[in-house]
Design a protein around this motif. Structure first.
Motif, PDB file in Angstrom:
ATOM      1  N   PRO A 102      43.150  17.975 -52.693  1.00 40.07           N
ATOM      2  CA  PRO A 102      43.214  16.746 -53.489  1.00 40.07           C
ATOM      3  C   PRO A 102      44.412  16.492 -54.271  1.00 40.07           C
ATOM      4  O   PRO A 102      45.289  17.581 -54.469  1.00 40.07           O
ATOM      5  N   GLU A 103      44.549  15.370 -54.650  1.00 34.88           N
ATOM      6  CA  GLU A 103      45.824  15.088 -55.496  1.00 34.88           C
ATOM      7  C   GLU A 103      45.421  15.264 -56.874  1.00 34.88           C
ATOM      8  O   GLU A 103      44.385  15.049 -57.498  1.00 34.88           O
ATOM      9  N   ARG A 104      46.567  15.887 -57.811  1.00 32.26           N
ATOM     10  CA  ARG A 104      46.076  16.185 -59.068  1.00 32.26           C
ATOM     11  C   ARG A 104      47.254  15.552 -59.951  1.00 32.26           C
ATOM     12  O   ARG A 104      48.330  15.451 -59.753  1.00 32.26           O
ATOM     13  N   TYR A 138      49.402  17.653 -65.248  1.00 33.81           N
ATOM     14  CA  TYR A 138      49.209  18.771 -66.219  1.00 33.81           C
ATOM     15  C   TYR A 138      48.333  19.618 -65.425  1.00 33.81           C
ATOM     16  O   TYR A 138      47.856  20.510 -65.881  1.00 33.81           O
ATOM     17  N   LEU A 139      48.046  19.357 -64.245  1.00 33.05           N
ATOM     18  CA  LEU A 139      47.331  20.226 -63.359  1.00 33.05           C
ATOM     19  C   LEU A 139      47.956  20.515 -61.975  1.00 33.05           C
ATOM     20  O   LEU A 139      47.315  21.043 -60.652  1.00 33.05           O
ATOM     21  N   THR A 140      49.222  20.359 -61.740  1.00 34.64           N
ATOM     22  CA  THR A 140      50.138  20.644 -60.504  1.00 34.64           C
ATOM     23  C   THR A 140      49.895  22.441 -60.649  1.00 34.64           C
ATOM     24  O   THR A 140      50.100  23.033 -61.839  1.00 34.64           O
ATOM     25  N   ASP A 141      50.328  22.868 -59.420  1.00 35.94           N
ATOM     26  CA  ASP A 141      50.509  24.336 -59.037  1.00 35.94           C
ATOM     27  C   ASP A 141      51.639  24.954 -59.917  1.00 35.94           C
ATOM     28  O   ASP A 141      52.660  24.353 -59.904  1.00 35.94           O
ATOM     29  N   GLN A 166      43.184  28.885 -59.230  1.00 30.65           N
ATOM     30  CA  GLN A 166      42.333  27.802 -59.480  1.00 30.65           C
ATOM     31  C   GLN A 166      42.228  27.578 -60.909  1.00 30.65           C
ATOM     32  O   GLN A 166      42.611  28.428 -61.707  1.00 30.65           O
ATOM     33  N   TRP A 167      41.729  26.529 -61.353  1.00 37.05           N
ATOM     34  CA  TRP A 167      41.920  26.073 -62.810  1.00 37.05           C
ATOM     35  C   TRP A 167      40.405  26.085 -63.356  1.00 37.05           C
ATOM     36  O   TRP A 167      39.500  25.623 -62.642  1.00 37.05           O
TER      37      TRP A 167
END
Length: 212
Positions: free
Chosen positions: A92-94, A97-100, A176-177
């Motif tokens: 998925p594209e994020r 603020y949710l990049t690795d 994971q988030w």
């Protein structure tokens, strides 16, 4: 489903009947969708969310309990099902603020949050007494102490688990988030990017009695 206690319980399916793969945790896609590893059981809290894909060979049920002899929470009838083992995976594209963040250089932006029944870091709730001040646009690395006893929640920011091997449960995977952390390890280290939102945020144990 509301669970005001918010302690860890198991959500599970009949392991010999259903193939279940996670696709998202706490409203955020996994880094690879669906999870390449199937699991029929996830240890989560009433404050957690999980999305799964499921295929069953016959009628089954979904359970949410600490007692595996309990009745299913939901029953579903199966009239035809195909295996999901051969599903094509995708990334998925994020948003930023949710990049690795696993390869980020954390300099001095590390902090330990110790949760107890009545306080966090020995401080009871006071709007005029912040636990920490962080810089906007900086990646933070925080270690949650007592993550095995208190489901930790931080408003505004999801957290990426960077503890090697995850935080002691299949659900709380490394990389994971999540926005609620309640692993089987006492210490769980996470990272998050202080971006897009400025101002104050609130930290809490998600067991309502403790929050009160």
């Amino acid at each position: 489903m509301v669970d005001t206690a918010a302690y860890s319980r198991s959500i599970y399916f009949d392991d010999t009947i259903c193939e279940v793969r996670s696709v998202a945790y706490d409203g955020v896609w996994r880094s690879t969708v669906p999870n390449p590893i199937a699991s029929y059981r996830y240890d989560i809290t009433g404050a957690s969310r999980i999305n799964v894909v499921i295929a069953c060979t016959e009628s089954s049920g979904l359970y949410y309990t600490t007692d595996f002899t309990a009745e299913p929470l939901v029953k579903f009838a199966v009239t035809g099902s195909n295996s999901i083992s051969n599903l094509e995976t995708w990334t998925p594209e994020r948003p930023i603020y949710l990049t690795d963040l696993t390869a980020e250089d954390i300099e001095d932006d590390s902090f330990t949050v110790t949760i107890s029944f009545e306080s966090i870091n020995g401080v009871t709730y006071d709007m005029d007494t912040p636990l920490a001040t962080v810089s906007y646009g900086k990646v933070q690395q925080w270690t949650i102490d007592n993550a095995d006893l208190h489901p930790y929640h931080m408003h505004l920011y999801h957290m990426q688990i960077v503890t090697p091997g995850g935080c002691g449960a299949i659900y709380y995977e490394e990389g994971q988030w999540f926005d609620v952390i309640f692993g089987r390890l006492r210490l769980c280290t996470v990272r998050f990017n202080v971006t897009d939102v400025g101002g104050r945020t609130m930290l809490e144990c998600h067991i309502l009695q403790h929050g009160d």
